[in-house]
Design a protein around this motif. Structure first.
Motif, PDB file in Angstrom:
ATOM      1  N   VAL A  58      15.617 -24.777  23.969  1.00 35.71           N
ATOM      2  CA  VAL A  58      15.872 -25.176  25.191  1.00 35.71           C
ATOM      3  C   VAL A  58      15.042 -26.173  25.978  1.00 35.71           C
ATOM      4  O   VAL A  58      15.728 -26.913  26.641  1.00 35.71           O
ATOM      5  N   SER A  59      13.841 -25.985  25.713  1.00 40.62           N
ATOM      6  CA  SER A  59      12.846 -27.096  26.174  1.00 40.62           C
ATOM      7  C   SER A  59      13.371 -28.337  25.638  1.00 40.62           C
ATOM      8  O   SER A  59      13.553 -29.373  26.145  1.00 40.62           O
ATOM      9  N   SER A  60      13.673 -28.447  24.150  1.00 39.08           N
ATOM     10  CA  SER A  60      13.802 -29.692  23.517  1.00 39.08           C
ATOM     11  C   SER A  60      15.287 -30.206  24.123  1.00 39.08           C
ATOM     12  O   SER A  60      15.319 -31.531  24.673  1.00 39.08           O
ATOM     13  N   GLN A  70      12.923 -39.271  23.039  1.00 36.78           N
ATOM     14  CA  GLN A  70      14.037 -39.418  22.186  1.00 36.78           C
ATOM     15  C   GLN A  70      14.006 -38.663  20.816  1.00 36.78           C
ATOM     16  O   GLN A  70      12.580 -38.580  20.443  1.00 36.78           O
ATOM     17  N   ILE A  71      14.950 -38.308  20.129  1.00 36.43           N
ATOM     18  CA  ILE A  71      15.013 -37.723  18.992  1.00 36.43           C
ATOM     19  C   ILE A  71      14.360 -38.585  18.045  1.00 36.43           C
ATOM     20  O   ILE A  71      13.786 -38.158  17.004  1.00 36.43           O
ATOM     21  N   PRO A  76       9.714 -38.517  12.488  1.00 37.84           N
ATOM     22  CA  PRO A  76       8.619 -38.541  11.429  1.00 37.84           C
ATOM     23  C   PRO A  76       8.105 -37.283  11.308  1.00 37.84           C
ATOM     24  O   PRO A  76       7.370 -37.077   9.985  1.00 37.84           O
ATOM     25  N   TYR A  77       8.014 -36.157  12.233  1.00 36.95           N
ATOM     26  CA  TYR A  77       7.313 -34.926  11.965  1.00 36.95           C
ATOM     27  C   TYR A  77       8.291 -33.894  11.563  1.00 36.95           C
ATOM     28  O   TYR A  77       7.906 -32.865  11.168  1.00 36.95           O
ATOM     29  N   LEU A  78       9.653 -33.856  11.477  1.00 37.12           N
ATOM     30  CA  LEU A  78      10.554 -32.938  11.407  1.00 37.12           C
ATOM     31  C   LEU A  78      10.273 -32.433   9.761  1.00 37.12           C
ATOM     32  O   LEU A  78      10.121 -31.184   9.724  1.00 37.12           O
TER      33      LEU A  78
END
Length: 118
Positions: A58-60, A70-71, A76-78
């Motif tokens: 929800v926060s995202s 921005q996505i 880089p962290y996903l």
């Protein structure tokens, strides 16, 4: 039973507010609250992830739709975050409850010191 419901409701509200404000900081509230309701430490940590996931989603969505992020900022962290979560989930089953509490407490103290010093 009413005390557990009240505590869970308050803990959820505070966790959601902290998550929206600080970014997933709600887990530091959810784990102790779950412990107070009688959950064993490992189950409290695992349940915390399940509680925080929908809050993070929800926060995202709110941050993405408002244009605050921005996505591409998160990309880089996903991959590394997913790999870390798999490792952490595996380690949770192997670690002693006493050490789990110590590590969690040390992480909370470290985070607090970093925040106060910035």
């Amino acid at each position: 039973m009413k005390k557990k419901t009240w505590l869970a409701s308050l803990g959820g509200l505070v966790a959601g507010a902290l998550n929206g404000l600080l970014g997933a900081g709600g887990g530091m509230i959810v784990v102790p609250v779950l412990g107070k309701t009688g959950l064993e430490p490992k189950k409290a940590h695992a349940t915390s992830v399940c509680v925080i996931l929908p809050i993070c989603i929800v926060s995202s969505i709110l941050y993405l739709t408002s244009g605050r992020v921005q996505i591409s900022d998160a990309t880089p962290y996903l991959l590394w975050g997913v790999i870390g979560s798999v490792i952490g989930s595996f380690l949770l089953t192997k670690i002693n409850d006493v050490w789990l509490k110590r590590i969690f407490g040390a992480l909370m103290i470290w985070a607090a010191i970093r925040m106060l010093m910035r």
